[in-house]
Write an enzyme that holds these catalytic residues in place. Structure first.
Site, PDB file in Angstrom:
ATOM      1  N   SER A  90       0.845  -1.189   0.000  1.00  0.00           N
ATOM      2  CA  SER A  90       0.000   0.000   0.000  1.00  0.00           C
ATOM      3  C   SER A  90       0.881   1.239   0.000  1.00  0.00           C
ATOM      4  O   SER A  90       1.837   1.319   0.774  1.00  0.00           O
ATOM      5  CB  SER A  90      -0.918   0.002   1.228  1.00  0.00           C
ATOM      6  OG  SER A  90      -1.784   1.118   1.193  1.00  0.00           O
ATOM      7  N   HIS A  94       2.327  12.203  -0.590  1.00  0.00           N
ATOM      8  CA  HIS A  94       1.845  13.576  -0.438  1.00  0.00           C
ATOM      9  C   HIS A  94       3.018  14.532  -0.694  1.00  0.00           C
ATOM     10  O   HIS A  94       3.816  14.805   0.214  1.00  0.00           O
ATOM     11  CB  HIS A  94       1.296  13.818   0.968  1.00  0.00           C
ATOM     12  CG  HIS A  94       0.050  13.067   1.287  1.00  0.00           C
ATOM     13  ND1 HIS A  94      -1.159  13.342   0.677  1.00  0.00           N
ATOM     14  CD2 HIS A  94      -0.200  12.040   2.147  1.00  0.00           C
ATOM     15  CE1 HIS A  94      -2.090  12.538   1.155  1.00  0.00           C
ATOM     16  NE2 HIS A  94      -1.533  11.735   2.042  1.00  0.00           N
ATOM     17  N   HIS A 104      -2.185   7.259  -4.866  1.00  0.00           N
ATOM     18  CA  HIS A 104      -2.395   6.078  -4.029  1.00  0.00           C
ATOM     19  C   HIS A 104      -2.314   4.832  -4.898  1.00  0.00           C
ATOM     20  O   HIS A 104      -2.817   4.814  -6.022  1.00  0.00           O
ATOM     21  CB  HIS A 104      -3.771   6.157  -3.362  1.00  0.00           C
ATOM     22  CG  HIS A 104      -4.285   4.848  -2.859  1.00  0.00           C
ATOM     23  ND1 HIS A 104      -5.297   4.142  -3.502  1.00  0.00           N
ATOM     24  CD2 HIS A 104      -3.926   4.082  -1.784  1.00  0.00           C
ATOM     25  CE1 HIS A 104      -5.542   3.032  -2.834  1.00  0.00           C
ATOM     26  NE2 HIS A 104      -4.723   2.955  -1.801  1.00  0.00           N
ATOM     27  N   ASN A 106      -2.530   0.381  -4.326  1.00  0.00           N
ATOM     28  CA  ASN A 106      -2.643  -0.781  -3.449  1.00  0.00           C
ATOM     29  C   ASN A 106      -2.784  -2.028  -4.306  1.00  0.00           C
ATOM     30  O   ASN A 106      -3.552  -2.033  -5.264  1.00  0.00           O
ATOM     31  CB  ASN A 106      -3.849  -0.640  -2.523  1.00  0.00           C
ATOM     32  CG  ASN A 106      -4.022  -1.842  -1.611  1.00  0.00           C
ATOM     33  OD1 ASN A 106      -4.732  -2.778  -1.938  1.00  0.00           O
ATOM     34  ND2 ASN A 106      -3.360  -1.803  -0.477  1.00  0.00           N
ATOM     35  N   ARG A 258      -0.832  -2.666  12.403  1.00  0.00           N
ATOM     36  CA  ARG A 258      -0.025  -1.629  13.052  1.00  0.00           C
ATOM     37  C   ARG A 258      -0.615  -0.260  12.718  1.00  0.00           C
ATOM     38  O   ARG A 258      -0.590   0.178  11.566  1.00  0.00           O
ATOM     39  CB  ARG A 258       1.420  -1.729  12.568  1.00  0.00           C
ATOM     40  CG  ARG A 258       2.374  -0.756  13.240  1.00  0.00           C
ATOM     41  CD  ARG A 258       3.816  -1.050  12.835  1.00  0.00           C
ATOM     42  NE  ARG A 258       4.751  -0.195  13.533  1.00  0.00           N
ATOM     43  CZ  ARG A 258       5.248   0.940  13.019  1.00  0.00           C
ATOM     44  NH1 ARG A 258       4.905   1.323  11.807  1.00  0.00           N
ATOM     45  NH2 ARG A 258       6.115   1.661  13.714  1.00  0.00           N
TER      46      ARG A 258
END
Length: 298
Positions: A90, A94, A104, A106, A258
């Site tokens: 993933s 920015h 983005h 994934n 996490r």
């Protein structure tokens, strides 16, 4: 079905993307290995206050669990109670410069297991672009590269996955898209494992060609605090989507992932205003009228 090959691809993809981004930025990602008490772990690679990227994360995870979280079984209740194995890469970037879009990516694989039953598996993923100041040539390039990643698998994939992306990355409470979209797919298990894996690989391998030319084209565009202020305002939409609607965020948090790695997707500087509207005819207004709309870019 060879899950080891999926793992090897994901680890290699993470490494390849990081090396390219470090070369552009001139600073290095902080690499942190982590373990999950319920099983599995990952490698989080995050850059903050780089030369180009205000924040960027390229994360790999491979986790196990005794039961699928609610976000994974909401659409498939028959999988409730199955143990699972999930792995993926993933990425969210920015940049400082408001003329460089946020991006983005994934790509992921999940297997749901139950003793005495056939395993249920699927691939998912995609990539999407979130500009603050739109450029038609950038939008066309990104969408054309997304289309190219799918062309060898069938003529209908791009149309389906583009529509899916437009529908998924949509802020229902704002009645507007997060950005200009790209491609998105989930629950991909047909026609067979090899085809689905090769399609997912192609999407992952087309990320750098989709984004780097745009980044390099806009890298030295001058900007002022005015553009940074609008960027921070629009970043608020990114935060709202990730925290309210994103299934990946929910899956990570509900499965005991996490937290720092999951929330690295959030931009470090964000602003909200009450009922703000761009000035008519401005470059900011052009984002809404010309880019945050349903459009076939290629």
């Amino acid at each position: 079905m060879n899950i080891t090959l999926v793992k090897e691809f994901l680890i290699g993809l993470q490494d390849q993307i990081i090396k390219n981004l470090e070369q552009i930025d001139g600073k290095y990602f902080k690499r942190e290995k982590w373990e999950r008490s319920e099983g599995g772990g990952g490698l989080s690679c995050v850059m903050e206050k780089g030369n180009v990227f205000e924040r960027g994360g390229v994360n790999y995870s491979h986790v196990f669990g005794m039961g699928l979280p609610a976000s994974a079984t909401a659409a498939r209740p028959e999988l409730t109670g199955r143990s699972f194995e999930a792995m993926g890469v993933s990425l969210v970037l920015h940049p400082y410069n408001p003329y460089i879009p946020t991006v983005h990516l994934n790509v992921r694989f999940l297997e749901a297991i139950k003793e005495g039953a056939e395993p249920v598996w699927w691939f998912g993923g995609g990539m999407d672009l979130t500009p603050y100041y739109g450029f038609e040539e950038d939008a066309k390039h990104f969408h054309q590269t997304c289309k190219s990643s799918l062309e060898s698998f069938g003529s209908d994939y791009h149309k389906r996955f583009k529509k899916w992306c437009d529908q998924y990355f949509y802020l229902k409470h704002r009645n507007e898209p997060r950005g200009i979209g790209g491609i998105f797919f989930d629950d991909l298990s047909q026609p067979d494992f090899d085809t689905c894996f090769n399609l997912t690989k192609s999407v992952g391998n087309h990320f750098l060609p989709s984004y780097l030319p745009i980044l390099e084209r806009r890298l030295n565009t001058p900007y002022s605090e005015h553009e940074r202020d609008f960027q921070a305002y629009r970043r608020g939409r990114y935060v709202e989507f990730n925290l309210v609607w994103d299934r990946g965020t929910l899956f990570g948090l509900q499965s005991g992932g996490r937290t720092e790695s999951i929330l690295m997707s959030l931009p470090p500087v964000v602003k909200w205003r009450y009922d703000w509207k761009p000035e008519s005819g401005s470059a900011e207004a052009k984002l809404y009228t010309n880019f945050l709309i349903s459009k076939d870019w290629v």
